[in-house]
Design a protein around this motif. Structure first.
Motif, PDB file in Angstrom:
ATOM      1  N   ILE A 174      43.898  43.885  39.979  1.00 20.84           N
ATOM      2  CA  ILE A 174      42.747  43.445  39.198  1.00 20.84           C
ATOM      3  C   ILE A 174      41.511  43.796  40.004  1.00 20.84           C
ATOM      4  O   ILE A 174      41.411  43.473  41.188  1.00 20.84           O
ATOM      5  CB  ILE A 174      42.790  41.931  38.919  1.00 20.84           C
ATOM      6  CG1 ILE A 174      43.997  41.574  38.056  1.00 20.84           C
ATOM      7  CG2 ILE A 174      41.495  41.481  38.243  1.00 20.84           C
ATOM      8  CD1 ILE A 174      44.172  40.080  37.841  1.00 20.84           C
ATOM      9  N   ASP A 175      40.570  44.469  39.349  1.00 20.58           N
ATOM     10  CA  ASP A 175      39.309  44.834  39.996  1.00 20.58           C
ATOM     11  C   ASP A 175      38.231  43.868  39.507  1.00 20.58           C
ATOM     12  O   ASP A 175      37.958  43.779  38.307  1.00 20.58           O
ATOM     13  CB  ASP A 175      38.930  46.277  39.649  1.00 20.58           C
ATOM     14  CG  ASP A 175      37.833  46.822  40.559  1.00 20.58           C
ATOM     15  OD1 ASP A 175      37.004  46.017  41.032  1.00 20.58           O
ATOM     16  OD2 ASP A 175      37.804  48.044  40.776  1.00 20.58           O
ATOM     17  N   GLN A 215      33.651  46.572  37.831  1.00 15.32           N
ATOM     18  CA  GLN A 215      33.299  47.966  37.652  1.00 15.32           C
ATOM     19  C   GLN A 215      32.170  48.028  36.636  1.00 15.32           C
ATOM     20  O   GLN A 215      31.880  47.042  35.954  1.00 15.32           O
ATOM     21  CB  GLN A 215      34.501  48.797  37.189  1.00 15.32           C
ATOM     22  CG  GLN A 215      35.598  48.906  38.238  1.00 15.32           C
ATOM     23  CD  GLN A 215      36.696  49.892  37.891  1.00 15.32           C
ATOM     24  OE1 GLN A 215      36.626  50.622  36.902  1.00 15.32           O
ATOM     25  NE2 GLN A 215      37.736  49.934  38.720  1.00 15.32           N
ATOM     26  N   LEU A 222      42.880  54.098  34.665  1.00 15.74           N
ATOM     27  CA  LEU A 222      43.122  52.802  35.305  1.00 15.74           C
ATOM     28  C   LEU A 222      44.587  52.398  35.143  1.00 15.74           C
ATOM     29  O   LEU A 222      45.222  51.908  36.086  1.00 15.74           O
ATOM     30  CB  LEU A 222      42.202  51.739  34.715  1.00 15.74           C
ATOM     31  CG  LEU A 222      40.733  51.819  35.132  1.00 15.74           C
ATOM     32  CD1 LEU A 222      39.877  50.897  34.269  1.00 15.74           C
ATOM     33  CD2 LEU A 222      40.568  51.448  36.612  1.00 15.74           C
ATOM     34  N   VAL A 231      46.163  49.506  37.520  1.00 15.80           N
ATOM     35  CA  VAL A 231      45.125  48.486  37.311  1.00 15.80           C
ATOM     36  C   VAL A 231      45.306  47.939  35.902  1.00 15.80           C
ATOM     37  O   VAL A 231      45.244  48.685  34.927  1.00 15.80           O
ATOM     38  CB  VAL A 231      43.709  49.082  37.467  1.00 15.80           C
ATOM     39  CG1 VAL A 231      42.644  48.031  37.174  1.00 15.80           C
ATOM     40  CG2 VAL A 231      43.530  49.652  38.870  1.00 15.80           C
ATOM     41  N   VAL A 281      40.225  44.375  34.707  1.00 18.77           N
ATOM     42  CA  VAL A 281      38.983  44.797  35.331  1.00 18.77           C
ATOM     43  C   VAL A 281      37.825  44.063  34.657  1.00 18.77           C
ATOM     44  O   VAL A 281      37.758  43.977  33.434  1.00 18.77           O
ATOM     45  CB  VAL A 281      38.790  46.325  35.235  1.00 18.77           C
ATOM     46  CG1 VAL A 281      38.838  46.808  33.786  1.00 18.77           C
ATOM     47  CG2 VAL A 281      37.502  46.764  35.898  1.00 18.77           C
ATOM     48  N   HIS A 318      31.632  41.523  43.898  1.00 17.16           N
ATOM     49  CA  HIS A 318      31.577  42.868  44.492  1.00 17.16           C
ATOM     50  C   HIS A 318      30.541  42.892  45.613  1.00 17.16           C
ATOM     51  O   HIS A 318      29.373  43.165  45.404  1.00 17.16           O
ATOM     52  CB  HIS A 318      31.273  43.931  43.435  1.00 17.16           C
ATOM     53  CG  HIS A 318      30.001  43.717  42.669  1.00 17.16           C
ATOM     54  ND1 HIS A 318      29.777  42.631  41.853  1.00 17.16           N
ATOM     55  CD2 HIS A 318      28.867  44.462  42.586  1.00 17.16           C
ATOM     56  CE1 HIS A 318      28.584  42.713  41.307  1.00 17.16           C
ATOM     57  NE2 HIS A 318      28.004  43.805  41.741  1.00 17.16           N
ATOM     58  N   THR A 356      35.653  46.760  43.483  1.00 20.56           N
ATOM     59  CA  THR A 356      35.254  48.074  43.988  1.00 20.56           C
ATOM     60  C   THR A 356      33.799  48.436  43.691  1.00 20.56           C
ATOM     61  O   THR A 356      33.182  49.176  44.434  1.00 20.56           O
ATOM     62  CB  THR A 356      36.142  49.191  43.416  1.00 20.56           C
ATOM     63  OG1 THR A 356      35.973  49.259  42.000  1.00 20.56           O
ATOM     64  CG2 THR A 356      37.603  48.963  43.784  1.00 20.56           C
ATOM     65  N   HIS A 405      45.831  40.981  43.081  1.00 16.01           N
ATOM     66  CA  HIS A 405      45.672  40.341  41.774  1.00 16.01           C
ATOM     67  C   HIS A 405      45.785  38.822  41.782  1.00 16.01           C
ATOM     68  O   HIS A 405      45.153  38.152  40.976  1.00 16.01           O
ATOM     69  CB  HIS A 405      46.694  40.906  40.770  1.00 16.01           C
ATOM     70  CG  HIS A 405      48.125  40.694  41.160  1.00 16.01           C
ATOM     71  ND1 HIS A 405      48.812  41.564  41.971  1.00 16.01           N
ATOM     72  CD2 HIS A 405      48.999  39.710  40.847  1.00 16.01           C
ATOM     73  CE1 HIS A 405      50.047  41.137  42.133  1.00 16.01           C
ATOM     74  NE2 HIS A 405      50.184  40.009  41.470  1.00 16.01           N
TER      75      HIS A 405
END
Length: 329
Positions: free
Chosen positions: A7-8, A11, A23, A28, A31, A175, A243, A313
Motif C-alpha cells: 500500500i502506497d 501518489q 501498479l 501494489v 494507493v 509522504h 513514495t 501494508h
C-alpha cells in the motif's frame, strides 16, 4: 483473504489505465491518490467526478478503497484500490458541515495544509509555524467523527504536534522523511516521529528526490536503509511507504502544484533554483513496476517477514481501520 502486498500512502498526478495496470504488476493493491491541491469545493467535486469515471471505466483493474476490507478485497481480486485523498483542506471552504459530506462522498484522507499557511494550521514552508488554529481543532474533531484520516505531510512541525494532541484518533504523515536523516523543511523532526509512535500514527517514507538526500541514489537497499533508520526513530508499527510518485505530470502541473493561484512569482516547492524542474526518480524506481522490489529490499537490510508485512501494508491497514469509520459521537 489475501492481504494487499503493498500500500502506497501517497501518489499524485494524472492516473490512467496504464497507472493501474502497472501498479497491479508491481504488487501494489492500495494507493492514496491526490484528488486536489489548491482547488475549492466545486473544483474538488469536479475532480471527484473524474475519479469516479476513471474507476468505473477501468473496473477490471481498479476499485475504490473506502475501507480496509475494500483494499483487501481488491488484492484478492487482482485490482488496485484507489483511496481518495486531498493534499489541502480547501475543499471544505471554511464550512465545518462539509467535512461529513465529503466523507459520505468517499474521501478518506485530507491534509490540513499544502505548503502555505491556511485557516487551519501552519505550513512547513512558513518562516514561523503558527500552530493549530481554533478552526483547525474543530476540523480535526469533525474528521475524526466522520471517518477521514488527518494527514500532516506538508504541515509545520509545531502544527503537526498540536494536531496529534488534538486528534482523538491517530494521524498520518503520508509522504515525508525524518529530518534527522535528511534536513529539509518538508521532513519531520524526531519529536514528531516519537509522537506518532506514541499515539499509533504512521509516517510513509518518501522516495521523492528533493526530500531524500543520499538515500535517493543507487540500489533499492540505500532507500531501505533510510526506512530502517526511520524505524529506529518511530518504531516498527509507525513506518510505512508513501513514495510521493507522480503520474504523467508536465511543467504546467508542477507550476500549479507549487504556485497555484496564490503568487505571481516563482515558487520551487521542495525543489530549488538549482533544480527547478521535475526531480528524476531514483535509480531503482524508474517505472511503477519497480515497486515490486521493495519487499526484497527491506529483507536485504535485515527486516523479518513480519516487519516487511507491517511496512509494506500492515501499518496502513491498521491505521485505516482505526480512522476510516464514522464515530457515533
Amino acid at each position: 483473504m489475501k492481504p494487499a502486498q503493498i500500500i502506497d500512502g501517497l501518489q499524485c498526478g494524472h492516473f490512467d489505465r496504464d497507472s493501474f495496470v502497472n501498479l497491479k504488476a508491481a504488487g501494489v493493491h492500495g494507493v492514496v491518490v491526490t484528488c486536489g491541491f489548491w482547488e475549492g469545493t466545486l473544483e474538488s467535486l469536479d475532480s471527484l467526478g473524474r475519479w469516479r469515471d476513471l474507476i468505473r471505466e477501468n473496473s477490471d483493474v481498479a476499485a475504490f478503497g473506502y475501507t480496509p476490507e475494500d483494499i483487501e478485497n481488491a488484492a484478492a481480486e487482482g485490482k488496485v484500490a484507489a483511496i481518495l485523498g486531498y493534499q489541502n483542506s480547501n475543499l471544505f471552504e471554511g464550512r465545518i458541515r462539509l467535512v461529513e459530506m465529503w466523507a459520505e462522498l468517499g474521501v478518506r484522507v485530507v491534509q490540513l495544509t499544502y505548503n502555505n499557511q491556511n485557516e487551519l494550521a501552519g505550513s512547513c514552508y512558513e518562516a514561523e509555524d503558527s500552530g493549530l488554529a481554533r478552526y483547525g481543532k474543530e476540523v480535526i474533531r469533525e474528521m475524526n467523527r466522520a471517518g477521514i484520516l488527518v494527514d500532516c505531510s506538508h504541515v509545520g512541525n509545531l502544527s503537526t504536534l498540536q494536531a496529534i494532541e488534538a486528534s482523538e484518533k491517530p494521524i498520518a504523515v503520508t509522504h515525508a522523511n525524518a529530518d534527522s536523516l535528511f534536513a529539509h523543511k518538508r521532513n519531520k523532526t524526531d519529536d514528531v516521529l516519537h509522537a506518532l509512535r506514541d499515539t499509533g500514527g504512521v509516517i510513509g517514507v518518501a522516495a521523492y528526490r528533493n526530500i531524500t538526500g543520499n538515500y535517493f541514489s543507487g540500489p533499492i537497499e540505500n532507500w531501505c536503509e533510510m526506512v530502517a533508520k526511520t524505524v529506529e526513530i518511530a518504531g516498527i508499527d509507525s513506518v510505512a511507504i508513501g513514495t510521493d510518485r507522480s503520474h504523467n505530470f508536465t511543467a504546467p502541473d508542477y507550476a500549479w502544484m507549487r504556485m497555484g493561484r496564490w503568487t505571481r512569482g516563482i515558487d520551487y516547492g521542495a525543489a530549488s533554483a538549482a533544480r527547478p524542474g521535475k526531480a528524476p526518480p531514483p535509480d531503482w524506481f524508474q517505472s511503477l513496476e519497480d515497486m515490486q522490489i521493495i519487499p526484497n529490499g527491506l529483507r536485504s537490510v535485515g527486516f523479518s517477514e513480519e516487519e516487511v508485512a507491517k511496512i509494506t501494508h500492515g501499518n496502513w491497514l491498521r491505521l485505516y481501520g482505526e480512522t476510516f469509520r464514522k464515530s457515533n459521537s
